[in-house]
Design a protein around this motif. Structure first.
Motif, short mmCIF file in Angstrom:
data_model
loop_
_atom_site.label_atom_id
_atom_site.label_comp_id
_atom_site.label_asym_id
_atom_site.label_seq_id
_atom_site.Cartn_x
_atom_site.Cartn_y
_atom_site.Cartn_z
N HIS A 1 -9.24 0.80 -1.48
CA HIS A 1 -9.70 1.44 -0.23
C HIS A 1 -10.25 2.84 -0.52
O HIS A 1 -9.63 3.60 -1.25
N ARG B 1 -9.63 11.47 8.29
CA ARG B 1 -10.17 11.06 6.99
C ARG B 1 -11.67 11.34 6.94
O ARG B 1 -12.36 11.23 7.96
N GLU C 1 0.85 -1.19 0.00
CA GLU C 1 0.00 0.00 0.00
C GLU C 1 0.89 1.24 0.00
O GLU C 1 1.54 1.54 1.00
N ASP D 1 -5.26 2.83 -2.17
CA ASP D 1 -6.10 3.61 -1.26
C ASP D 1 -6.21 5.02 -1.83
O ASP D 1 -5.20 5.72 -2.00
N GLU E 1 -12.37 2.74 4.57
CA GLU E 1 -11.37 2.80 5.64
C GLU E 1 -11.25 4.24 6.13
O GLU E 1 -10.65 5.08 5.48
ZN ZN Z 1 -5.80 1.83 3.14
#
Ligand code: ZN
Length: 288
Positions: free
Chosen positions: A217, A232, A152, A191, A261
């Motif tokens: 994600h 977030r 990631e 992500d 997420e």
């Molecule tokens: Zn992530």
């Protein structure tokens, strides 16, 4: 592009999203109640309840994983530390296998000690070398047991503390070097929070293709962002072009779960878990 407007068939909940409200067994029950059929749990949440119990509970709800969080943090200041990181990644792979995860997500690490506030060294090039070696070794074992690894890339604001791989291009360069066959044993967890800004995002998603896109994600990027890690946004509350990016990954063969997420100290972790999950379902249908 798949139509998400009518069901949450392709919604997965990364369990960090409601980690402040509930333990993992409760999260699984609450997701099952809402017909959410996939989650991505974190190792610390699993260990609190016990992996045997979680495995059984997932089976009893016919719930699958969209990933397992996480392995990585391969860097260290000495040989002993490097070995410990390798051993820990082996355990993470075994756990992912036990829970029948489709992949183990890797947050690769960067300057050792930086996360605790004091980096033991400053050579990010050295960190990248240690990460390369760490992923190579983990991959050997992961291939043996059949557990795909998903690197990631993290937003560059995390380059000192959490990951010295910061773009999709960099992650794919490592994939190509370590797994040129593209056989599915090494790929990326994409992500949008970490990658939305990248001018090369579309071209690198095309480069990744179906065999490298192992997880997807979502959340949103708030303006202003008040905390580099835990602010977030819920999908639709920020500036990420979520549908456009999902279009790109699906055009390139990704047909898996859309994993929500959200780390949100200032907002979503303070709300009742029920409201958070219900909002995830609604926004999944309208904004992802
Ligand atoms: Zn992530």
């Amino acid at each position: 592009m798949r139509d998400f407007s009518k069901s949450c068939e392709w919604l997965s909940i990364n369990t960090a999203t409601v980690k402040k409200q509930w333990s993992l067994d409760k999260i699984i029950d609450e997701c099952a109640k809402r017909n959410i059929r996939s989650i991505s749990p974190w190792r610390d949440q699993v260990s609190v309840v016990g992996i045997e119990r979680i495995a059984k509970q997932l089976k009893s709800h016919s719930m699958t994983l969209s990933g397992y969080c996480r392995g990585g943090f391969f860097t260290a200041v000495d040989a002993k530390g490097l070995q410990e990181a390798r051993d820990d990644n082996r355990r993470a792979i075994d756990e992912a296998k036990k829970l029948e995860a489709p992949c183990l997500v890797l947050v690769v690490g960067s300057l050792p000690g930086a996360l605790a506030g004091a980096a033991s060294y400053k050579e990010i090039g050295l960190a990248r070398e240690q990460v390369f070696d760490g992923v190579a070794q983990a991959l050997e074992y992961a291939k043996e047991v059949g557990m795909p690894l998903a690197i990631e890339p993290l937003h560059p604001m995390q380059a000192a503390e959490r990951a010295c791989i910061n773009t999709l291009e960099q992650a794919l360069d490592m994939c190509d070097a370590l797994d040129p066959s593209k056989g599915g044993s090494l790929g990326v967890a994409l992500d949008v929070y970490h990658t939305w800004w990248d001018p090369k995002l579309k071209e690198q998603i095309e480069r990744a293709g179906r065999n490298r896109l192992l997880a997807y994600h979502v959340c949103d990027w708030l303006t202003p962002t008040k905390d580099l890690l835990n602010d977030r946004g819920m999908m639709g509350d920020g500036v990420i072009e979520l549908k456009k990016i999902r279009g790109w990954v699906e055009d390139n063969g990704f047909a898996g779960f859309c994993e929500v997420e959200i780390f949100s100290e200032l907002d979503w972790w303070k709300r009742p878990g029920e409201d958070v999950l219900d909002t995830c379902i609604t926004r999944h249908k309208t904004h992802t």
